[in-house]
Motif scaffolding. Structure first.
Motif, PDB file in Angstrom:
ATOM      1  N   UNK A  22     -12.194   5.336  -1.264  1.00 21.68           N
ATOM      2  CA  UNK A  22     -13.306   5.475  -0.342  1.00 21.68           C
ATOM      3  C   UNK A  22     -13.475   6.867   0.219  1.00 21.68           C
ATOM      4  N   UNK A  23     -12.674   7.835  -0.258  1.00 19.34           N
ATOM      5  CA  UNK A  23     -12.878   9.240   0.125  1.00 19.34           C
ATOM      6  C   UNK A  23     -14.013   9.775  -0.726  1.00 19.34           C
ATOM      7  N   UNK A  24     -15.162  10.021  -0.111  1.00 16.56           N
ATOM      8  CA  UNK A  24     -16.364  10.400  -0.844  1.00 16.56           C
ATOM      9  C   UNK A  24     -16.577  11.915  -0.802  1.00 16.56           C
ATOM     10  N   UNK A  25     -16.713  12.515  -1.985  1.00 20.94           N
ATOM     11  CA  UNK A  25     -16.948  13.953  -2.093  1.00 20.94           C
ATOM     12  C   UNK A  25     -18.305  14.293  -1.502  1.00 20.94           C
ATOM     13  N   UNK A  26     -18.345  15.351  -0.677  1.00 21.99           N
ATOM     14  CA  UNK A  26     -19.603  15.811  -0.065  1.00 21.99           C
ATOM     15  C   UNK A  26     -20.301  16.807  -0.987  1.00 21.99           C
ATOM     16  N   UNK A  27     -19.667  17.923  -1.308  1.00 25.62           N
ATOM     17  CA  UNK A  27     -20.302  18.910  -2.198  1.00 25.62           C
ATOM     18  C   UNK A  27     -19.524  19.083  -3.493  1.00 25.62           C
ATOM     19  N   UNK A  28     -18.217  19.204  -3.398  1.00 25.10           N
ATOM     20  CA  UNK A  28     -17.371  19.377  -4.577  1.00 25.10           C
ATOM     21  C   UNK A  28     -15.931  19.075  -4.204  1.00 25.10           C
ATOM     22  N   UNK A  29     -15.134  18.802  -5.193  1.00 25.83           N
ATOM     23  CA  UNK A  29     -13.672  18.781  -5.056  1.00 25.83           C
ATOM     24  C   UNK A  29     -13.133  19.421  -6.326  1.00 25.83           C
ATOM     25  N   UNK A  30     -12.229  20.356  -6.142  1.00 27.28           N
ATOM     26  CA  UNK A  30     -11.647  21.092  -7.260  1.00 27.28           C
ATOM     27  C   UNK A  30     -10.147  20.843  -7.238  1.00 27.28           C
ATOM     28  N   UNK A  31      -9.651  20.224  -8.302  1.00 30.23           N
ATOM     29  CA  UNK A  31      -8.269  19.764  -8.351  1.00 30.23           C
ATOM     30  C   UNK A  31      -7.561  20.320  -9.572  1.00 30.23           C
TER      31      UNK A  31
END
Length: 132
Positions: free
Chosen positions: A94-103
């Motif tokens: 349920x952690x929703x990305x707002x603009x981006x996530x870089x992993x």
């Protein structure tokens, strides 16, 4: 070990996307080494709590790390809200990305991770096996 960069997009579920990497590539072991980005919703289970706490707003991911197995992920994350207040805990779905996530994931094809009950902790804990 194989490095696997991963970029997530608005609306993606952070934990589900990480777990899907193993399912898609039929792998059995990985570590999330680091991650940055932003969330609109975070679901973090704080130490000693039974259920996650939902945090909403413009949230920055400061760190995310953990292990990933076919049984699921064990991830911890720290986030900051728009005032700079920092929260950290266990990452729930349920952690929703707002603009981006870089992993950055480290894929471990010579290993298999499992979660099995540990009599000392009472929790399903990581078991590491080498595979041929």
């Amino acid at each position: 070990m194989q490095a696997h960069p991963l970029r997530l997009y608005p609306g993606d579920d952070l934990r589900a996307a990480i777990e899907n990497v193993l399912q898609k590539d039929k792998l059995r072991a990985a570590f999330v080494i680091q991650g940055i980005g932003s969330l609109s919703v975070a679901q973090l289970r704080f130490a000693g709590a039974e259920h996650p706490t939902e945090i909403r707003g413009d949230l920055e991911i400061l760190t995310v790390a953990g292990s990933v197995s076919p049984d699921g992920a064990h991830l911890h994350m720290s986030i900051a809200d728009a005032r700079g207040q920092v929260f950290g805990g266990h990452v729930a779905r349920g952690c929703k990305v707002r603009t981006t996530a870089e992993l950055l994931l480290a894929l471990l094809p010579a290993h298999a991770f499992f979660r099995e009950p540990d009599p000392h902790t009472g929790f399903a804990e990581l078991v590491i096996r080498e595979v041929s």
